[in-house]
Design a protein around this motif. Structure first.
Motif, PDB file in Angstrom:
ATOM      1  N   GLU A  13       0.816  -1.218   0.000  1.00  0.00           N
ATOM      2  CA  GLU A  13       0.000   0.000   0.000  1.00  0.00           C
ATOM      3  C   GLU A  13       0.848   1.266   0.000  1.00  0.00           C
ATOM      4  N   HIS A  14       2.004   1.232   0.632  1.00  0.00           N
ATOM      5  CA  HIS A  14       2.828   2.443   0.687  1.00  0.00           C
ATOM      6  C   HIS A  14       3.471   2.752  -0.668  1.00  0.00           C
ATOM      7  N   THR A  15       3.270   1.909  -1.682  1.00  0.00           N
ATOM      8  CA  THR A  15       3.791   2.202  -3.020  1.00  0.00           C
ATOM      9  C   THR A  15       2.709   2.732  -3.950  1.00  0.00           C
ATOM     10  N   ARG A  16       1.516   2.954  -3.434  1.00  0.00           N
ATOM     11  CA  ARG A  16       0.431   3.496  -4.258  1.00  0.00           C
ATOM     12  C   ARG A  16       0.817   4.878  -4.779  1.00  0.00           C
ATOM     13  N   PRO A  17       0.366   5.223  -5.989  1.00  0.00           N
ATOM     14  CA  PRO A  17       0.671   6.556  -6.521  1.00  0.00           C
ATOM     15  C   PRO A  17       0.112   7.690  -5.665  1.00  0.00           C
ATOM     16  N   ASP A  18      -0.953   7.418  -4.904  1.00  0.00           N
ATOM     17  CA  ASP A  18      -1.576   8.457  -4.076  1.00  0.00           C
ATOM     18  C   ASP A  18      -1.078   8.439  -2.630  1.00  0.00           C
ATOM     19  N   ARG A  19       0.032   7.771  -2.372  1.00  0.00           N
ATOM     20  CA  ARG A  19       0.494   7.640  -0.991  1.00  0.00           C
ATOM     21  C   ARG A  19       0.776   8.972  -0.320  1.00  0.00           C
ATOM     22  N   GLY A  20       1.150   9.985  -1.099  1.00  0.00           N
ATOM     23  CA  GLY A  20       1.475  11.288  -0.539  1.00  0.00           C
ATOM     24  C   GLY A  20       0.303  11.969   0.138  1.00  0.00           C
ATOM     25  N   THR A  21      -0.901  11.477  -0.074  1.00  0.00           N
ATOM     26  CA  THR A  21      -2.063  12.067   0.587  1.00  0.00           C
ATOM     27  C   THR A  21      -2.259  11.533   2.000  1.00  0.00           C
ATOM     28  N   TYR A  22      -1.625  10.390   2.314  1.00  0.00           N
ATOM     29  CA  TYR A  22      -1.852   9.832   3.646  1.00  0.00           C
ATOM     30  C   TYR A  22      -0.587   9.499   4.424  1.00  0.00           C
ATOM     31  N   ILE A  23       0.572   9.376   3.754  1.00  0.00           N
ATOM     32  CA  ILE A  23       1.814   9.156   4.494  1.00  0.00           C
ATOM     33  C   ILE A  23       2.935  10.021   3.921  1.00  0.00           C
ATOM     34  N   GLN A  24       3.926  10.256   4.747  1.00  0.00           N
ATOM     35  CA  GLN A  24       5.138  10.933   4.314  1.00  0.00           C
ATOM     36  C   GLN A  24       6.274   9.918   4.438  1.00  0.00           C
ATOM     37  N   VAL A  25       7.055   9.778   3.365  1.00  0.00           N
ATOM     38  CA  VAL A  25       8.210   8.889   3.387  1.00  0.00           C
ATOM     39  C   VAL A  25       9.419   9.689   3.862  1.00  0.00           C
ATOM     40  N   LYS A  26      10.048   9.231   4.920  1.00  0.00           N
ATOM     41  CA  LYS A  26      11.240   9.881   5.474  1.00  0.00           C
ATOM     42  C   LYS A  26      12.468   9.199   4.873  1.00  0.00           C
ATOM     43  N   TRP A  27      12.853   9.648   3.680  1.00  0.00           N
ATOM     44  CA  TRP A  27      13.935   9.012   2.920  1.00  0.00           C
ATOM     45  C   TRP A  27      15.246   8.972   3.687  1.00  0.00           C
ATOM     46  N   LYS A  28      15.558  10.010   4.443  1.00  0.00           N
ATOM     47  CA  LYS A  28      16.845  10.048   5.161  1.00  0.00           C
ATOM     48  C   LYS A  28      16.925   8.982   6.246  1.00  0.00           C
TER      49      LYS A  28
END
Length: 114
Positions: A13-28
């Motif tokens: 689910e965290h790879t969905r194209p709309d993920r930015g509407t419900y989670i923030q990925v902390k890349w660092k």
């Protein structure tokens, strides 16, 4: 159950194209060797089914976390940093351990059972 859903054709689910509407990925905070598994899959379809933070196919808040060590009083403490952060407050963690009603709806939609 998570792996069975993979075999049935479902992605995280965290790879969905709309993920930015419900989670923030902390890349660092994501280990370098794990960054490719956290990217968005724009070919991934949401099947017009909304998501929540607890579907079976969602990774947890600290998945693939970099680990840091620090000294707390006389003991060494290992800390994990969050990698997936919900944009809205949620009770409990991310991901689930059993099928949710939306997981079932997603399966039924994908296999045209409804």
């Amino acid at each position: 159950m998570h792996e069975i859903l993979h075999a049935a054709g479902f992605l995280h689910e965290h790879t969905r194209p709309d993920r930015g509407t419900y989670i923030q990925v902390k890349w660092k905070n994501i280990r370098e060797d794990a960054r490719r598994t956290t990217g968005s899959t724009f070919g991934h379809s949401s099947l017009d089914v909304p998501t929540t933070t607890n579907p079976l196919m969602h990774y947890g808040r600290y998945t693939f976390s970099e680990v840091s060590a620090c000294r707390a009083s006389k003991a060494m403490v290992t800390r994990r940093r969050p990698t997936l952060v919900p944009k809205l407050p949620v009770a409990g963690g991310l991901g689930g351990s059993s099928l949710t009603p939306l997981d079932i709806r997603r399966v039924n939609t994908f296999y045209k059972c409804v």
